[in-house]
Design a protein around this motif. Sequence first.
Motif, short mmCIF file in Angstrom:
data_model
loop_
_atom_site.label_atom_id
_atom_site.label_comp_id
_atom_site.label_asym_id
_atom_site.label_seq_id
_atom_site.Cartn_x
_atom_site.Cartn_y
_atom_site.Cartn_z
N GLN A 43 0.82 -1.20 0.00
CA GLN A 43 0.00 0.00 0.00
C GLN A 43 0.86 1.26 0.00
O GLN A 43 0.55 2.22 -0.70
CB GLN A 43 -0.94 0.00 1.21
CG GLN A 43 -1.81 1.23 1.36
CD GLN A 43 -2.76 1.44 0.19
OE1 GLN A 43 -3.01 0.53 -0.59
NE2 GLN A 43 -3.29 2.64 0.06
N ARG A 44 1.95 1.26 0.79
CA ARG A 44 2.79 2.46 0.87
C ARG A 44 4.28 2.14 0.84
O ARG A 44 5.09 2.92 1.33
CB ARG A 44 2.46 3.24 2.15
CG ARG A 44 1.14 4.01 2.08
CD ARG A 44 1.24 5.17 1.09
NE ARG A 44 -0.06 5.80 0.85
CZ ARG A 44 -0.67 5.83 -0.32
NH1 ARG A 44 -0.12 5.26 -1.37
NH2 ARG A 44 -1.82 6.44 -0.46
N ARG A 46 6.24 0.31 2.46
CA ARG A 46 6.92 0.26 3.75
C ARG A 46 7.54 -1.12 3.95
O ARG A 46 7.09 -2.12 3.39
CB ARG A 46 5.96 0.60 4.88
CG ARG A 46 5.42 2.02 4.76
CD ARG A 46 4.58 2.42 5.96
NE ARG A 46 4.18 3.83 5.85
CZ ARG A 46 2.93 4.26 5.84
NH1 ARG A 46 1.93 3.39 5.97
NH2 ARG A 46 2.65 5.54 5.73
N HIS A 74 2.35 1.81 -6.32
CA HIS A 74 2.30 1.77 -4.85
C HIS A 74 3.54 1.11 -4.25
O HIS A 74 3.74 1.17 -3.04
CB HIS A 74 1.04 1.05 -4.38
CG HIS A 74 -0.17 1.93 -4.33
ND1 HIS A 74 -0.59 2.56 -3.18
CD2 HIS A 74 -1.02 2.32 -5.29
CE1 HIS A 74 -1.67 3.28 -3.43
NE2 HIS A 74 -1.95 3.15 -4.72
N LEU A 78 5.75 6.97 -1.41
CA LEU A 78 5.04 8.21 -1.72
C LEU A 78 5.49 9.35 -0.82
O LEU A 78 5.82 10.44 -1.30
CB LEU A 78 3.53 8.00 -1.59
CG LEU A 78 2.65 9.23 -1.83
CD1 LEU A 78 2.84 9.74 -3.26
CD2 LEU A 78 1.18 8.90 -1.57
N TYR A 79 5.52 9.11 0.49
CA TYR A 79 5.81 10.19 1.44
C TYR A 79 7.28 10.30 1.79
O TYR A 79 7.73 11.35 2.25
CB TYR A 79 4.98 9.97 2.71
CG TYR A 79 3.50 9.94 2.44
CD1 TYR A 79 2.85 11.07 1.93
CD2 TYR A 79 2.74 8.80 2.66
CE1 TYR A 79 1.49 11.05 1.65
CE2 TYR A 79 1.38 8.77 2.40
CZ TYR A 79 0.76 9.90 1.89
OH TYR A 79 -0.59 9.88 1.63
#
Length: 292
Positions: A43-44, A46, A74, A78-79
């Motif tokens: 999803q992110r 990680r 994904h 992203l961050y």
Amino acid sequence: MARIAHLSDIHFGAHDPKIVDAATAWLEDRRPDLVVISGDFTQRARVEQFHQAAVWLGRLRAAGLKILVIPGNHDVPLYDVVRRFAAPLDRYKRYISNDLCPFYEDREVAILGLNTARSLTIKDGRINHDQMDMLRQKFACVPPDKTRILVTHHPLFAMPIGNGNEWSEAVGRHDDAVKAACEAGVHLALAGHFHRTYAEAARKMVAHSGGALVIQAGTATSTRLRNNEPQSFNWLHVRRNNEMELQVIVWDGAAFRRASHVEYRHDGGAWAAREVVDPPTVGKMEPRRGLG
């Protein structure tokens, strides 16, 4: 006949563990010749999400299943902006696969995966000219009676999204990418990204696109659904001389069940479709298509 399970958009970190277990059990029971996963394992992007994905892939491999995988957008942070631009797919390479353009070939099919995920785009994808050259070169030596399959996370073509007349953006360098796929003689173009099932002849979507059949997979295990379409994946039976069957396998709330079954035959210029059965399942869903 090559039996291929096409899954996409797993999204560990936004997944349903019960559905992951059910999909795994389905694959272990049916034992496809190849499992194709067209991106968005996390999803992110990680570490813990990649670790979950790696454990899941390890389970499939331990069951003796062959796997071809590519990343999705994904799977790029992203961050974490520094990592996004300095090492966008470092974690993917560490936990999932170091090969961003995998190739598989057997007696019936030749399959090339191309990475379309990029740092500069949040959700859209691109194909560069080196990848286009690889596409042409890889398929140049493939016998003409084998089915050539291209796998990307982002579809090459603009896709209908929503229930109205809204269409997605096409992959970056769309015209050149379509030309390369046409020159390479691609028969099937598999992708994901939109969490929607879809099947359509490329020539009905854009002019001068060759004879490919575009097949989209929904999300296999994510809780992030679009337009209330349930989790699903595709089950393909591909034969030499460009004949195939497409079944959409859908989560009905308790198990994965067949929701449609369509036969396709390529006559040298276009694909023709024929629905095989009207399965007595709850919540029947066919890939959106316009073939006749």
